[in-house]
Design a protein around this motif. Structure first.
Motif, PDB file in Angstrom:
ATOM      1  N   THR A  25      -1.022  13.328   3.739  1.00  0.00           N
ATOM      2  CA  THR A  25      -1.614  14.234   2.749  1.00  0.00           C
ATOM      3  C   THR A  25      -2.746  13.572   1.964  1.00  0.00           C
ATOM      4  O   THR A  25      -3.420  14.238   1.185  1.00  0.00           O
ATOM      5  CB  THR A  25      -0.547  14.754   1.768  1.00  0.00           C
ATOM      6  OG1 THR A  25       0.136  13.647   1.171  1.00  0.00           O
ATOM      7  CG2 THR A  25       0.444  15.654   2.481  1.00  0.00           C
ATOM      8  N   GLN A  26      -2.968  12.287   2.180  1.00  0.00           N
ATOM      9  CA  GLN A  26      -4.126  11.634   1.588  1.00  0.00           C
ATOM     10  C   GLN A  26      -5.396  11.983   2.378  1.00  0.00           C
ATOM     11  O   GLN A  26      -6.496  11.809   1.867  1.00  0.00           O
ATOM     12  CB  GLN A  26      -3.934  10.114   1.552  1.00  0.00           C
ATOM     13  CG  GLN A  26      -2.831   9.687   0.606  1.00  0.00           C
ATOM     14  CD  GLN A  26      -2.485   8.215   0.732  1.00  0.00           C
ATOM     15  OE1 GLN A  26      -2.460   7.668   1.833  1.00  0.00           O
ATOM     16  NE2 GLN A  26      -2.226   7.577  -0.393  1.00  0.00           N
ATOM     17  N   LEU A  27      -5.228  12.439   3.603  1.00  0.00           N
ATOM     18  CA  LEU A  27      -6.363  12.821   4.449  1.00  0.00           C
ATOM     19  C   LEU A  27      -6.472  14.329   4.658  1.00  0.00           C
ATOM     20  O   LEU A  27      -7.574  14.861   4.767  1.00  0.00           O
ATOM     21  CB  LEU A  27      -6.242  12.165   5.832  1.00  0.00           C
ATOM     22  CG  LEU A  27      -6.380  10.672   5.926  1.00  0.00           C
ATOM     23  CD1 LEU A  27      -6.118  10.210   7.348  1.00  0.00           C
ATOM     24  CD2 LEU A  27      -7.771  10.248   5.496  1.00  0.00           C
ATOM     25  N   TYR A  28      -5.332  14.978   4.761  1.00  0.00           N
ATOM     26  CA  TYR A  28      -5.295  16.391   5.117  1.00  0.00           C
ATOM     27  C   TYR A  28      -4.462  17.174   4.112  1.00  0.00           C
ATOM     28  O   TYR A  28      -3.475  16.663   3.594  1.00  0.00           O
ATOM     29  CB  TYR A  28      -4.699  16.574   6.521  1.00  0.00           C
ATOM     30  CG  TYR A  28      -5.413  15.778   7.579  1.00  0.00           C
ATOM     31  CD1 TYR A  28      -6.654  16.188   8.047  1.00  0.00           C
ATOM     32  CD2 TYR A  28      -4.863  14.618   8.087  1.00  0.00           C
ATOM     33  CE1 TYR A  28      -7.326  15.452   9.014  1.00  0.00           C
ATOM     34  CE2 TYR A  28      -5.534  13.880   9.045  1.00  0.00           C
ATOM     35  CZ  TYR A  28      -6.761  14.296   9.504  1.00  0.00           C
ATOM     36  OH  TYR A  28      -7.430  13.564  10.450  1.00  0.00           O
ATOM     37  N   ALA A  29      -4.829  18.412   3.891  1.00  0.00           N
ATOM     38  CA  ALA A  29      -4.074  19.283   2.983  1.00  0.00           C
ATOM     39  C   ALA A  29      -2.725  19.626   3.613  1.00  0.00           C
ATOM     40  O   ALA A  29      -2.604  19.753   4.839  1.00  0.00           O
ATOM     41  CB  ALA A  29      -4.860  20.548   2.709  1.00  0.00           C
ATOM     42  N   LYS A  74       4.790  10.244   0.791  1.00  0.00           N
ATOM     43  CA  LYS A  74       3.974   9.035   0.819  1.00  0.00           C
ATOM     44  C   LYS A  74       4.946   7.869   0.801  1.00  0.00           C
ATOM     45  O   LYS A  74       5.944   7.903   0.090  1.00  0.00           O
ATOM     46  CB  LYS A  74       3.041   8.966  -0.386  1.00  0.00           C
ATOM     47  CG  LYS A  74       1.922   9.962  -0.326  1.00  0.00           C
ATOM     48  CD  LYS A  74       0.999   9.805  -1.506  1.00  0.00           C
ATOM     49  CE  LYS A  74      -0.006  10.918  -1.503  1.00  0.00           C
ATOM     50  NZ  LYS A  74      -0.280  11.429  -2.819  1.00  0.00           N
ATOM     51  N   ILE A  75       4.666   6.847   1.599  1.00  0.00           N
ATOM     52  CA  ILE A  75       5.581   5.704   1.658  1.00  0.00           C
ATOM     53  C   ILE A  75       4.892   4.448   1.151  1.00  0.00           C
ATOM     54  O   ILE A  75       3.687   4.284   1.281  1.00  0.00           O
ATOM     55  CB  ILE A  75       6.124   5.467   3.086  1.00  0.00           C
ATOM     56  CG1 ILE A  75       4.981   5.299   4.093  1.00  0.00           C
ATOM     57  CG2 ILE A  75       7.055   6.576   3.506  1.00  0.00           C
ATOM     58  CD1 ILE A  75       5.440   4.875   5.465  1.00  0.00           C
ATOM     59  N   ASP A  76       5.700   3.578   0.557  1.00  0.00           N
ATOM     60  CA  ASP A  76       5.231   2.262   0.146  1.00  0.00           C
ATOM     61  C   ASP A  76       5.458   1.318   1.306  1.00  0.00           C
ATOM     62  O   ASP A  76       6.588   1.153   1.762  1.00  0.00           O
ATOM     63  CB  ASP A  76       6.001   1.773  -1.089  1.00  0.00           C
ATOM     64  CG  ASP A  76       5.652   2.571  -2.322  1.00  0.00           C
ATOM     65  OD1 ASP A  76       4.467   2.889  -2.512  1.00  0.00           O
ATOM     66  OD2 ASP A  76       6.566   2.891  -3.099  1.00  0.00           O
ATOM     67  N   VAL A  77       4.395   0.714   1.777  1.00  0.00           N
ATOM     68  CA  VAL A  77       4.447  -0.222   2.896  1.00  0.00           C
ATOM     69  C   VAL A  77       4.199  -1.607   2.347  1.00  0.00           C
ATOM     70  O   VAL A  77       3.234  -1.828   1.608  1.00  0.00           O
ATOM     71  CB  VAL A  77       3.383   0.135   3.962  1.00  0.00           C
ATOM     72  CG1 VAL A  77       3.398  -0.864   5.099  1.00  0.00           C
ATOM     73  CG2 VAL A  77       3.608   1.551   4.477  1.00  0.00           C
ATOM     74  N   CYS A  81       0.854  -1.186   0.000  1.00  0.00           N
ATOM     75  CA  CYS A  81       0.000   0.000   0.000  1.00  0.00           C
ATOM     76  C   CYS A  81       0.887   1.232   0.000  1.00  0.00           C
ATOM     77  O   CYS A  81       2.066   1.162   0.317  1.00  0.00           O
ATOM     78  CB  CYS A  81      -0.937   0.000   1.198  1.00  0.00           C
ATOM     79  SG  CYS A  81      -0.096   0.017   2.787  1.00  0.00           S
ATOM     80  N   ARG A  82       0.314   2.348  -0.365  1.00  0.00           N
ATOM     81  CA  ARG A  82       1.037   3.632  -0.374  1.00  0.00           C
ATOM     82  C   ARG A  82       0.223   4.593   0.487  1.00  0.00           C
ATOM     83  O   ARG A  82      -0.933   4.866   0.186  1.00  0.00           O
ATOM     84  CB  ARG A  82       1.160   4.127  -1.801  1.00  0.00           C
ATOM     85  CG  ARG A  82       2.001   5.363  -1.966  1.00  0.00           C
ATOM     86  CD  ARG A  82       2.239   5.599  -3.462  1.00  0.00           C
ATOM     87  NE  ARG A  82       3.034   6.772  -3.706  1.00  0.00           N
ATOM     88  CZ  ARG A  82       4.361   6.803  -3.699  1.00  0.00           C
ATOM     89  NH1 ARG A  82       5.019   5.681  -3.458  1.00  0.00           N
ATOM     90  NH2 ARG A  82       5.022   7.899  -3.928  1.00  0.00           N
ATOM     91  N   VAL A  83       0.843   5.096   1.554  1.00  0.00           N
ATOM     92  CA  VAL A  83       0.109   5.932   2.505  1.00  0.00           C
ATOM     93  C   VAL A  83       0.892   7.181   2.893  1.00  0.00           C
ATOM     94  O   VAL A  83       2.113   7.208   2.805  1.00  0.00           O
ATOM     95  CB  VAL A  83      -0.255   5.144   3.796  1.00  0.00           C
ATOM     96  CG1 VAL A  83      -1.234   4.040   3.503  1.00  0.00           C
ATOM     97  CG2 VAL A  83       0.989   4.593   4.470  1.00  0.00           C
ATOM     98  N   GLY A  84       0.141   8.169   3.346  1.00  0.00           N
ATOM     99  CA  GLY A  84       0.731   9.404   3.846  1.00  0.00           C
ATOM    100  C   GLY A  84      -0.365  10.311   4.372  1.00  0.00           C
ATOM    101  O   GLY A  84      -1.522  10.196   3.956  1.00  0.00           O
TER     102      GLY A  84
END
Length: 116
Positions: A69-73, A108-111, A64-67
């Protein structure tokens, strides 16, 4: 002839099951922690929202790729003084725990789980 066909089919099914099990071990089983560092002026639910987002994005998947900034500006994160980065800790199997830290909030990081 029929016996040979049944034997061949049994071998194919056993191989498919073994391959499926091998890939299952590489899936992210559980997100143990997803934390955002700092954020002195952030709303109180920022960490729990980020954890829920990472769980939804990652659990049961191979990658998955998460960070944040996917939720908040990015501007909101800056206003809330979120500058130190974030981290994600996952479980990939029985005792295989891996952690992915960053030092940049907008990254964003790849987990994923390393190969067994």
């Amino acid at each position: 002839m029929r016996r040979a066909l049944i034997s061949a089919l049994a071998i194919v099914l056993a191989t498919t099951a073994a391959t499926r099990d091998a890939f299952a071990e590489k899936k992210i089983q559980k997100v143990l922690k997803a934390d955002i560092a700092g954020c002195d002026k952030a709303p109180p639910n920022i960490r729990s929202d980020f954890l829920a987002h990472v769980k939804r994005s990652c659990e049961g998947k191979t990658q998955c790729r998460v960070g944040p900034t996917q939720l908040y500006a990015s501007a909101d994160l800056s206003t809330w003084q979120c500058k130190k980065g974030f981290s994600v800790r996952i479980s990939c199997g029985r005792s295989d725990i891996q952690e992915y830290p960053t030092d940049v909030m907008t990254q964003k990081i790849d987990v994923f789980c390393d190969a067994p």
